[in-house]
Design a protein around this motif. Structure first.
Motif, mmCIF file in Angstrom:
data_model
loop_
_atom_site.group_PDB
_atom_site.id
_atom_site.type_symbol
_atom_site.label_atom_id
_atom_site.label_comp_id
_atom_site.label_asym_id
_atom_site.label_seq_id
_atom_site.Cartn_x
_atom_site.Cartn_y
_atom_site.Cartn_z
ATOM 1 N N LEU A 88 0.867 -1.171 0.000
ATOM 2 C CA LEU A 88 0.000 0.000 0.000
ATOM 3 C C LEU A 88 0.905 1.224 0.000
ATOM 4 O O LEU A 88 1.796 1.345 0.841
ATOM 5 N N ASP A 89 0.678 2.136 -0.931
ATOM 6 C CA ASP A 89 1.549 3.294 -1.099
ATOM 7 C C ASP A 89 0.857 4.632 -0.886
ATOM 8 O O ASP A 89 1.491 5.590 -0.438
ATOM 9 N N ILE A 90 -0.413 4.715 -1.241
ATOM 10 C CA ILE A 90 -1.116 5.998 -1.250
ATOM 11 C C ILE A 90 -2.485 5.833 -0.594
ATOM 12 O O ILE A 90 -3.227 4.912 -0.939
ATOM 13 N N VAL A 91 -2.788 6.710 0.336
ATOM 14 C CA VAL A 91 -4.125 6.752 0.935
ATOM 15 C C VAL A 91 -4.657 8.168 0.780
ATOM 16 O O VAL A 91 -4.007 9.140 1.183
ATOM 17 N N VAL A 92 -5.829 8.293 0.163
ATOM 18 C CA VAL A 92 -6.475 9.597 0.005
ATOM 19 C C VAL A 92 -7.802 9.566 0.760
ATOM 20 O O VAL A 92 -8.716 8.830 0.378
ATOM 21 N N HIS A 93 -7.879 10.354 1.824
ATOM 22 C CA HIS A 93 -9.160 10.452 2.530
ATOM 23 C C HIS A 93 -9.921 11.621 1.928
ATOM 24 O O HIS A 93 -9.724 12.786 2.297
#
Length: 265
Positions: A88-93
């Motif tokens: 997992l590299d990117i989390v956009v809330h």
């Protein structure tokens, strides 16, 4: 051959509230840059339609039903995504919003809902994602904030307070994670058009509002999507703890009167 700018090939991303509007634009831009994107969305049919459209273009997009933003549910979402793709590299809330109310009429349920969705979930998503990102030596934690964090808006004091908290979270989390190769940033969205929905996008309201935006128009979802793509990229590696204001200059003048006088409106 030089590397293609903003190439996210091999990266895995989660976007909350990614089924339509700003969220859909973010999903589309990340997937278009090569990332495998998981849409976590409360309205499943909308997310599935977007995923099918993008898959037809050869992009990797998967959607999961999601309507809970508590700590445990967000951890399960993150861990399952990392388990499915191996990283997992990117989390956009991006999921946000609130039930509008004046301060005088505000009750505990409305305040709690605004804080849980906009602010608390930012903490829980980051907390769950950090171990996976640290293992990669790379991570991007991104949040869709709002210019409402800086300016007053009638009926939305609880929303503004939550978004101001988001901006403070971004700065503090960026400081804590800087040595792990994880950056934390956000986009403060201004007036973004929502074609077919939302009172601001009604033609008569939109025309009135756009008089006070220096560039002369409301923003599009892609205006935010492209900003998020940049912040998610390797090229943004030296930016952390920041928010990009995407508002067409609406917050530049002190008052709408200054805009009217500048262009003789």
């Amino acid at each position: 051959m030089p590397q293609k700018p903003f190439d996210l090939g091999g990266k895995v991303a989660i976007v909350t509230g990614g089924g339509r509007g700003i969220g859909a634009a973010i999903v589309t831009r990340l997937a278009g840059a090569g990332a495998a994107v998981v849409i976590a969305n409360r309205t499943q049919d909308v997310a599935e339609t977007l995923a099918r459209e993008l898959a037809a273009d050869g992009l990797t997009v998967h959607c999961v039903p999601f309507d809970r933003f508590d700590r445990n549910s967000l951890r399960v979402l993150v861990d399952r995504t990392a388990g499915r793709y191996g990283r997992l590299d990117i989390v956009v809330h991006n999921a946000g919003g609130c039930p509008w109310s004046s301060i005088e009429d505000l009750d505990e349920a409305k305040l709690d809902e605004a804080l849980a969705l906009n602010l608390n979930a930012s903490f829980w998503l980051a907390q769950a994602a950090i171990p996976h990102m640290r293992a990669n030596g790379f991570g991007r934690i991104l949040v869709t904030s709002s210019v409402s964090a800086r300016f007053a808006m009638g009926g939305g004091a609880h929303y503004s307070a939550a978004k101001a908290g988001v901006n403070a979270f971004i700065r503090a989390a960026a400081f804590e994670l800087a040595r792990d190769g994880i950056t934390v940033n956000g986009v403060e969205a201004g007036f973004i058009a929502k074609p077919g929905r939302g009172t601001m996008s009604a033609p008569e309201n939109r025309a009135s509002l756009e008089r006070f935006i220096p560039v002369g128009r409301m923003g599009t979802a892609d205006d935010v999507g492209y900003a998020m793509l940049y912040l998610a990229s390797v090229e943004a590696k030296y930016i952390t703890g920041q928010t990009i204001v995407v508002d067409g200059g609406a917050t530049l003048p002190e008052t709408g009167f200054a805009v009217e006088r500048q262009w003789g409106l």
